[in-house]
Design an enzyme around this catalytic site. Structure first.
Site, PDB file in Angstrom:
ATOM      1  N   CYS A  86      -8.826   3.771  -1.107  1.00 26.81           N
ATOM      2  CA  CYS A  86      -9.896   2.838  -1.434  1.00 26.81           C
ATOM      3  C   CYS A  86      -9.308   1.458  -1.715  1.00 26.81           C
ATOM      4  O   CYS A  86      -8.431   1.315  -2.574  1.00 26.81           O
ATOM      5  CB  CYS A  86     -10.661   3.339  -2.657  1.00 26.81           C
ATOM      6  SG  CYS A  86     -11.922   2.191  -3.237  1.00 26.81           S
ATOM      7  N   CYS A  89     -10.072   0.537  -5.625  1.00 28.19           N
ATOM      8  CA  CYS A  89      -9.442   1.175  -6.788  1.00 28.19           C
ATOM      9  C   CYS A  89      -8.202   1.984  -6.430  1.00 28.19           C
ATOM     10  O   CYS A  89      -7.579   2.573  -7.310  1.00 28.19           O
ATOM     11  CB  CYS A  89     -10.451   2.060  -7.511  1.00 28.19           C
ATOM     12  SG  CYS A  89     -10.879   3.578  -6.617  1.00 28.19           S
ATOM     13  N   CYS A 108     -15.594   6.349  -1.697  1.00 31.11           N
ATOM     14  CA  CYS A 108     -14.617   6.644  -2.742  1.00 31.11           C
ATOM     15  C   CYS A 108     -15.297   7.476  -3.821  1.00 31.11           C
ATOM     16  O   CYS A 108     -16.289   7.038  -4.415  1.00 31.11           O
ATOM     17  CB  CYS A 108     -14.069   5.350  -3.340  1.00 31.11           C
ATOM     18  SG  CYS A 108     -12.930   5.621  -4.722  1.00 31.11           S
ATOM     19  N   CYS A 111     -14.810   5.255  -7.522  1.00 31.81           N
ATOM     20  CA  CYS A 111     -15.505   4.005  -7.857  1.00 31.81           C
ATOM     21  C   CYS A 111     -16.777   3.784  -7.046  1.00 31.81           C
ATOM     22  O   CYS A 111     -17.538   2.856  -7.317  1.00 31.81           O
ATOM     23  CB  CYS A 111     -14.574   2.803  -7.696  1.00 31.81           C
ATOM     24  SG  CYS A 111     -14.221   2.361  -5.975  1.00 31.81           S
ATOM     25  N   ASP A 240      10.889  -2.994  18.165  1.00 33.34           N
ATOM     26  CA  ASP A 240      10.787  -1.636  17.629  1.00 33.34           C
ATOM     27  C   ASP A 240       9.700  -0.875  18.390  1.00 33.34           C
ATOM     28  O   ASP A 240       8.518  -1.208  18.319  1.00 33.34           O
ATOM     29  CB  ASP A 240      10.428  -1.721  16.146  1.00 33.34           C
ATOM     30  CG  ASP A 240      10.388  -0.360  15.471  1.00 33.34           C
ATOM     31  OD1 ASP A 240      10.565   0.660  16.161  1.00 33.34           O
ATOM     32  OD2 ASP A 240      10.177  -0.327  14.245  1.00 33.34           O
TER      33      ASP A 240
END
Length: 348
Positions: A86, A89, A108, A111, A240
């Site tokens: 989240c 939070c 979430c 929260c 990469d």
């Protein structure tokens, strides 16, 4: 740029890893864009289905949200998710479905952070005759049936973003829908080339999500086919290439009626090794470092469609080589481009 340009609208689509050695991690990109948008007096058009994007709500600007509802191509599991936490939070997000990447229905449990209500949305997604058909719904509940002649659920999101932005600036829905239906891709982004005996489709791939979704699109195509991966590690590609191990290459085994998979480019052996570990039979894979020769071979295959999947610096040369064969012209420009790309200039 935002120091000099004061946009009335800013569209934010999604956050995915792309060339980390050039751009850094997603968190840095998020912070940089957030900082640039913070002082602006603007309306944000945000992808409600990406929790990283919908977190821009904390800027407390006028926000317009768009998204794609749960559909027959949604899944309950997703191998590649850029962030499972989240953004409000930092607790673990719960998903009721995924459309692709971290885009889907999320909430979430701690929260309550979740998808904001849509102002614009796409529903009833269907793939038929090598194109998507869907219904677009605007905030006054007016709907429009639209077709888009390209594969990939990410293209459905692109259509939704374009439609939402166009309507916000005052364009009529029927005109925008017609433009969507008549749109043609160019410069190797799902671009089609029609030969007398087959279609060649060039699809740029340069990050895990992009490659995974391209493979998912090819799975929907039931025509006899061959594929050519071209993996480069030039500076513009990113040195990469470990990102190919993050992509869901394992889904390649689900592609039907495939004749051959060719691997080419500066890191041809790397993509061939990735295919081997993904479970693709080794007899199906052929490595040829020379892209010109690889394209020559794949175009001779007795198939209905050829998919070319090049990385960024390979896409232009691949396109020129295909065009040269289609138009019967020489191939000098592609070789000149390759020479200039690798030329080392003193003092730079």
């Amino acid at each position: 740029m935002t120091k000099d340009i004061k946009p009335d609208y800013v569209l934010v689509t999604n956050f995915f890893r792309d060339q980390l050695d050039r751009y850094g991690e997603i968190e840095k990109a998020f912070r940089d864009i957030l900082k640039a948008l913070e002082p602006l007096d603007t309306t944000l058009i945000l992808n409600a289905d990406d929790p990283l994007v919908s977190n821009f709500r904390k800027l407390h600007k006028k926000n317009i949200y768009y998204g794609v509802t749960r559909n027959q191509y949604s899944t309950f599991e997703q191998g590649i998710v850029e962030s499972r936490f989240c953004p409000a939070c930092s607790n673990y997000l719960e998903y009721s479905y995924y459309n692709y990447g971290q885009l889907g229905g999320y909430q979430c449990p701690d929260c309550g952070f979740k998808n904001p209500p849509y102002d614009y949305q796409i529903t009833e997604v269907n793939y038929q005759d090598h194109q998507y058909h869907f219904q677009f719904k605007e905030k006054d509940q007016k709907t429009q049936d639209i077709s888009f002649a390209y594969e990939g659920i990410y293209n459905v999101y692109n259509c939704c973003a374009a439609l939402s932005t166009a309507l916000e600036i005052g364009l009529p829905l029927d005109k925008v829908a017609r433009s969507i239906e008549e749109f043609e891709y160019h410069l190797g982004r799902m671009e089609n080339f029609e030969f007398s005996d087959k279609i060649v489709k060039i699809a740029l791939v340069k990050n895990p999500i992009g490659l995974s979704e391209t493979i998912s699109s090819i799975i929907l195509d039931e025509r006899p086919k061959s594929m050519l991966f071209v993996l480069n590690d030039n500076p513009a590609d990113g040195r990469d290439v470990s990102w190919i191990w993050d992509a869901e290459v394992e889904k390649t085994v689900n592609i039907s009626d495939i004749n051959k998979i060719y691997c080419s480019g500066r890191r041809a052996e790397d993509i061939a090794l990735r295919l081997k570990y993904a479970g693709v039979p080794v007899e199906l894979v052929e490595v040829n470092d020379d892209m010109d020769q690889a394209i020559e071979k794949v175009l001779k295959d007795d198939v209905e469609i050829v998919y070319l999947l090049p990385t960024y610096t390979a896409v232009f040369q691949a396109r020129e080589l295909v065009l040269a064969r289609l138009e019967g012209t020489g191939k000098k420009m592609s070789h000149v481009r390759e020479y200039l790309k690798n030329l080392k200039i003193p003092g730079r």
